[in-house]
Enzyme design. Structure first.
Site, PDB file in Angstrom:
ATOM      1  N   ASP A  79      -6.601   1.165   0.771  1.00  0.00           N
ATOM      2  CA  ASP A  79      -6.916   1.433   2.062  1.00  0.00           C
ATOM      3  C   ASP A  79      -8.303   0.956   2.641  1.00  0.00           C
ATOM      4  O   ASP A  79      -9.085   0.588   2.005  1.00  0.00           O
ATOM      5  CB  ASP A  79      -6.525   2.840   2.788  1.00  0.00           C
ATOM      6  CG  ASP A  79      -7.388   3.761   2.607  1.00  0.00           C
ATOM      7  OD1 ASP A  79      -8.491   3.441   1.681  1.00  0.00           O
ATOM      8  OD2 ASP A  79      -7.764   4.950   2.935  1.00  0.00           O
ATOM      9  N   LYS A  84       0.852  -1.116  -0.047  1.00  0.00           N
ATOM     10  CA  LYS A  84      -0.051  -0.147  -0.029  1.00  0.00           C
ATOM     11  C   LYS A  84       0.852   1.075  -0.100  1.00  0.00           C
ATOM     12  O   LYS A  84       0.727   2.054  -0.693  1.00  0.00           O
ATOM     13  CB  LYS A  84      -0.982  -0.017   1.148  1.00  0.00           C
ATOM     14  CG  LYS A  84      -2.076   1.033   1.084  1.00  0.00           C
ATOM     15  CD  LYS A  84      -2.836   1.089   2.280  1.00  0.00           C
ATOM     16  CE  LYS A  84      -1.913   1.940   3.478  1.00  0.00           C
ATOM     17  NZ  LYS A  84      -2.629   2.084   4.577  1.00  0.00           N
TER      18      LYS A  84
END
Ligand code: SF4
Length: 210
Positions: free
Chosen positions: A138, A120
């Site tokens: 997310d 991420k």
């Protein structure tokens, strides 16, 4: 959800916010990397408060190394998990200094090899610092993508792959920010604000609020 609806949603989000970006404050790829590393399980507002002093004291990997773990901790102790994060910041800076000439590498593998940096974080840095069409999923993007039926998936990896497949190229650079901001301020976790949502007529969530 069909392709036309997805394009309509993206077009509307783009119209409302043509140049979206992160709410983390940074002035270089290095500062963005550190800010994202610090933002795990913390709000962007709390990270910005801490990095103001941190980046003034240490805007480069070598300056951060000179600050040391304890010096970094002094600046970030208001953020959750600050002990581990301070250690990761210093270890990351050491690798940047030793292996990448003090620069943030524009390379997924090299980024993911840094302590505290996962897929991420690498996606955010590649997208926001270097302009790659990556999509960092997310908690907000995961929720919004599933709730609207925009890009459903059982976990963040599945949602990321689905988004990469269904989002047309012209929207790919910005979709990550549009969906985060939509999830953070409108399609919030507990009770989405469907009454003031600009894509309410296109969303396929079955339990919309008033
Ligand atoms: S209509 Fe409601 S559930 Fe659908 S995207 Fe908007 S806020 Fe989220």
């Amino acid at each position: 959800m069909n392709k036309d609806k997805r394009i309509a949603i993206l077009s509307r989000l783009r119209e409302a916010n043509p140049t979206p970006t992160t709410e983390l404050e940074f002035s270089s790829p290095f500062e963005l990397l550190i800010a994202v590393l610090l933002s795990a399980q913390a709000t962007d507002v709390s990270v910005n408060k801490a990095t103001k002093g941190l980046f003034a004291a240490a805007p480069t990997p070598s300056a951060m190394l000179a600050l040391g773990v304890d010096g970094v901790k002094q600046h970030i102790k208001t953020i959750g998990l600050f002990n581990t994060k301070a250690e990761n910041v210093i270890k990351t800076c050491q690798i940047l200094q030793d292996q990448h000439g003090g620069q943030v590498p524009e390379n997924r593998e090299a980024l993911e090899a840094l302590p505290g940096v996962g897929r991420k974080t690498a996606n955010v840095v590649l997208n926001t610092a270097f302009g790659w069409p990556t999509i960092a999923v997310d908690t907000h993007i995961f929720r919004v993508s599933n709730r609207m039926k925009f890009a459903p998936g059982k976990n963040v990896d599945e949602v990321e792959q689905k988004l990469l497949k269904v989002v047309p190229a012209e929207f790919k650079i910005d979709v990550h920010h549009w969906l985060i901001l939509h999830g953070r301020y409108t399609c919030v976790a507990r009770k989405p604000k469907c009454g003031s949502c600009i894509i309410e007529d296109l969303c396929e969530f079955k339990e919309k609020t008033e």
